[in-house]
Design a protein around this motif. Structure first.
Motif, PDB file in Angstrom:
ATOM      1  N   VAL A  14     -22.509-104.914 -13.912  1.00 20.75           N
ATOM      2  CA  VAL A  14     -21.418-105.825 -14.288  1.00 20.75           C
ATOM      3  C   VAL A  14     -21.790-106.562 -15.568  1.00 20.75           C
ATOM      4  N   LYS A  17     -21.564-104.087 -18.488  1.00 24.12           N
ATOM      5  CA  LYS A  17     -20.197-103.738 -18.867  1.00 24.12           C
ATOM      6  C   LYS A  17     -19.555-104.856 -19.683  1.00 24.12           C
ATOM      7  N   PHE A  59     -12.490-104.884 -16.052  1.00 26.25           N
ATOM      8  CA  PHE A  59     -12.679-104.321 -14.709  1.00 26.25           C
ATOM      9  C   PHE A  59     -11.325-104.006 -14.076  1.00 26.25           C
ATOM     10  N   THR A  62     -10.042-106.480  -9.453  1.00 25.82           N
ATOM     11  CA  THR A  62     -10.465-107.889  -9.424  1.00 25.82           C
ATOM     12  C   THR A  62      -9.578-108.689  -8.473  1.00 25.82           C
ATOM     13  N   TYR A  76     -16.760-103.911  -7.727  1.00 25.21           N
ATOM     14  CA  TYR A  76     -17.348-102.849  -8.547  1.00 25.21           C
ATOM     15  C   TYR A  76     -18.271-101.983  -7.703  1.00 25.21           C
ATOM     16  N   LYS A  77     -17.934-100.720  -7.597  1.00 26.66           N
ATOM     17  CA  LYS A  77     -18.735 -99.737  -6.859  1.00 26.66           C
ATOM     18  C   LYS A  77     -19.082-100.211  -5.445  1.00 26.66           C
TER      19      LYS A  77
END
Length: 405
Positions: A14, A17, A59, A62, A76-77
């Motif tokens: 994160v 990114k 992203f 969210t 995320y993932k």
């Protein structure tokens, strides 16, 4: 350079990114503090120069958990991470909330708004510490010190008064002299804070390994005067401080407070703290068993009635009140006695109310409860075997209760 632990490594994508999109991003807050103290951490927070809308553009998944204050939950993932935009705050209202929140691009300005120096340390994805307010020095000195003027910090958010002594309880740190002085001067501001917020900090304070030190500071600075009940009494705290309370957990400390305060309305006193009704019920139950234990030794029936967990807590409070130093031995003995019980709950009895009514050919009524309790007592006292046929023989051979019962 610091080697990141697994939780930071899991959140690192994160950070990367956000950086790849041209923004700054760092690990911040309690996770960094506890990591540096080699304490266990459970989650990490990320601060970034990206605005909430910019975060949402980067992203795909969210949740707006606090977008008005710059906080976005990034999914995320398969994991979730709180990402908050650098911000400054001003025009605080109600001694609790900022009237104005401004999103900024400066990490140092963001760290500047935080409460204590130990919480104003950032950690980069490369393992570099950013520490403009000497938080590491405070960690090494085991010191609770505000970022900047303590009077300003406490006037901005009076809950920080509770947070200061809560950190003392959790970390065993001392409070820096100027910060301590302002704890005393600003204590009256706590009356502006919602009880629920004070209670949330109090629960953590009572749960801390150094709760004794925290309560002593609350007494010294008059913070205790702005608590709603029980621990708002000077004599209660003073007496508690003469006892080995470090061995008690949070719930046990509430029970002790009820006892020391000689509460005449337990439910009302606990309700003033806005404690959950389930916890109030537990504390009340433990208190009544404590009063019994102070006058009696454990019997099979009292141990069975209390249950193992409550009995252990009551015994710990008992040893605390009497300043006994053999708590572990007593708890081991209690465990052996509990394991020897013929039954541990009523469902283990080889009889129920329906069977009693059938065996005696009687209509159900209050007599069933009375007889089950008598059977229960006899089984626990080894005067009756917990076998259906044996119980039936006893039931049919004993004097049948009157219909009036």
């Amino acid at each position: 350079m610091i080697k990141l632990n697994q939780l930071f490594i899991e959140a690192l994508p994160v950070i990367r990114k956000l950086e790849a999109a041209g923004y700054e991003a760092y690990f911040v807050g309690g996770a960094v503090r506890d990591f540096l103290l080699n304490r266990e951490i459970h989650d990490v927070d990320i601060a970034t120069s990206a605005t909430p809308l910019e975060i949402k553009e980067i992203f795909s998944s969210t949740v707006d958990v606090g977008i008005e204050h710059g906080t976005i939950l990034v999914l995320y993932k398969g994991q979730s991470f709180e990402v908050t935009t650098f911000r400054s705050e001003s025009n605080y209202v109600d001694y609790r909330r900022p009237g104005t929140v401004t999103f900024i691009r400066s990490l140092e300005e963001d760290l500047k708004r935080r409460d204590f120096t130990i919480n104003a340390i950032a950690l980069s994805g490369d393992g570099q510490l950013i520490d403009p307010f000497k938080g590491q020095e405070a960690l090494e000195s085991k010191l609770i010190q505000t970022v900047g003027n303590p009077a300003d910090r406490f006037e901005e958010d009076a809950l920080r008064l509770m947070r200061a002594i809560r950190f003392v309880s959790q970390l065993g740190f001392k409070v820096e002299d100027n910060t301590m002085q302002e704890l005393f001067h600003k204590a009256p501001l706590l009356q502006h804070i919602a009880i629920e917020r004070i209670t949330a900090e109090m629960v953590k304070l009572l749960s801390g390994a150094y709760n004794h030190q925290a309560l002593a500071i609350a007494l010294k600075t008059n913070i205790y005067k702005y608590w709603p009940s029980l621990y708002h009494n000077q004599a209660t705290i003073q007496t508690a401080l003469t006892l080995p309370i470090q061995q008690l957990n949070e719930v046990e400390l509430w029970v002790l407070a009820v006892y020391l305060h000689k509460s005449k309305d337990i439910k009302n006193d606990l309700s003033k703290w806005k404690l959950p009704s389930k916890k109030i019920k537990l504390i009340t139950t433990m208190y009544h068993f404590l009063l019994w234990r102070l006058e009696n030794d454990w019997t099979s029936y009292s141990l069975y009635s209390a249950g193992f967990k409550i009995a252990c807590s009551v015994e710990k409070i008992f040893t605390t009140i009497h300043k006994l130093n053999d708590t572990d031995r007593r708890l081991k003995k209690l465990k052996l006695e509990y394991e020897k019980l013929k039954i541990h709950e009523r469902s283990e009895m080889q009889v129920n109310g329906t069977e009693l009514a059938q065996w005696l050919n009687r209509e159900p009524g209050p007599w069933i409860k009375n007889m089950l309790e008598e059977i229960e007592q006899m089984i626990l006292d080894s005067r009756l075997q917990n076998e259906k046929m044996e119980i039936r023989k006893w039931v049919q051979s004993c004097q049948i209760p009157s219909e009036k019962n």
